[in-house]
Design an enzyme around this catalytic site. Structure first.
Site, short mmCIF file in Angstrom:
data_model
loop_
_atom_site.label_atom_id
_atom_site.label_comp_id
_atom_site.label_asym_id
_atom_site.label_seq_id
_atom_site.Cartn_x
_atom_site.Cartn_y
_atom_site.Cartn_z
CB SER A 116 5.69 7.89 -3.85
OG SER A 116 4.17 8.18 -2.86
N GLY A 117 7.77 7.37 -3.37
CA GLY A 117 8.98 6.93 -1.87
C GLY A 117 9.58 6.02 -2.01
CB ILE A 118 9.83 4.04 1.45
CG1 ILE A 118 10.45 5.22 2.05
CG2 ILE A 118 9.94 2.42 2.37
CD1 ILE A 118 10.15 5.41 3.55
N GLY A 119 7.84 3.17 -0.52
CA GLY A 119 6.58 2.40 -0.85
C GLY A 119 6.85 1.94 -2.98
CB THR A 155 -1.01 0.36 1.29
OG1 THR A 155 -0.23 0.18 2.57
CG2 THR A 155 -1.23 -0.93 0.87
N GLY A 156 0.61 2.44 -0.33
CA GLY A 156 0.90 3.47 -0.84
C GLY A 156 2.43 2.90 -1.39
N GLY A 157 2.77 1.94 -2.29
CA GLY A 157 3.32 1.71 -3.25
C GLY A 157 3.39 2.52 -4.66
CE1 TYR A 193 3.66 9.93 9.86
CE2 TYR A 193 5.63 10.07 11.45
CZ TYR A 193 4.96 9.73 9.89
OH TYR A 193 5.86 8.81 9.39
#
Length: 247
Positions: free
Chosen positions: A16-19, A12-14, A150
């Site tokens: 951008s960024g780390i994903g 999930t959230g793949g 957060y």
């Protein structure tokens, strides 16, 4: 033979960024990877960038129905999966006195509830001997300015993961936590860091991170690959933060 040959993963959230870096590495290591994100155009671009072995599914992890739709899609396409990486998250920096109820609810809806109900929906599809990776944050265990809400939303994940590691032991499903420190991703721009301000910020971070720099998404992806592929690592929280948790 590559580390993940024949495996199926959801990140999930793949998009951008780390994903995205993790999805790219997992595909390179032989996995089929489904990445999720809220914006169809961004998801489509990420799938094209990662290439063969990647596919996308759009939706918001804060929407409970999204997880049921994703589970149905995965069941129809693959039957089962091996790796679920609950990586999607949001962050808005603010002092506690300025946080609105809406901002509070948004953090917990995405960062905590989205992880919990994602695992609830997907766990029945994880093959025995598979694994779950939960992306937390250094902020969950180290006090950082303006990170209170957060941090609270991320701190819940360690409790979830430890309980799941025991709940799923009969199926030999491992559950681990990946806790990044500051990483050079698109999120810096979302936090209002301009290109003009970046050199000063990088100098400041170099002074407080023992490694002397930000982490790179690819370095976090390598840590995720370790958690996904080492069958004896279970119930751990892996800090990949350049030593910042020690400072």
């Amino acid at each position: 033979m590559s580390a993940l040959d024949g495996k199926v993963a959801i990140i999930t959230g793949g998009n951008s960024g780390i994903g995205k870096a993790t999805a790219r590495l997992f595909v390179r290591e032989g996995a089929n990877v489904i990445i999720t994100g809220r914006r169809p155009d961004v998801v489509d671009n990420a799938v094209r960038e990662i290439g063969a072995g990647a596919s996308g599914f759009c939706g918001d992890v804060a929407d409970i129905a999204f997880h049921s739709r994703l589970a149905a899609e995965v069941r129809n396409r693959f039957g089962a999966i091996d790796i679920y990486m609950a990586n999607a998250g949001i962050i808005n920096l603010a002092g506690s006195h300025t946080v609105s109820p809406e901002e509070y609810d948004q953090h917990f809806a995405v960062n905590s509830r989205g992880v919990f109900f994602g695992v609830q929906a997907i766990a029945p599809l994880i093959r025995d001997g598979g694994n779950i990776i939960v992306t937390s944050s250094l902020a969950a265990t180290k006090i950082l300015p303006q990170h209170t809400v957060y941090a609270g939303s991320k701190a819940a994940l360690a409790a979830f993961a430890r309980n799941w590691a025991i709940e799923f032991k009969e199926r030999r499903i491992r559950v681990n936590i990946l806790s990044p420190g500051p990483v050079d991703t698109e999120i810096l721009g979302k936090l209002g860091v301009s290109e003009a301000d970046r050199p000063a910020l990088e100098e400041h971070m170099a002074n407080i991170i023992p490694a002397g720099r930000y982490g790179q998404p690819e370095e976090l992806a390598q840590a995720a690959l370790l958690l996904a592929s080492n069958g004896f690592v279970n119930g751990v929280e892996l800090h990949v933060d350049g030593g910042m948790s020690l400072a």
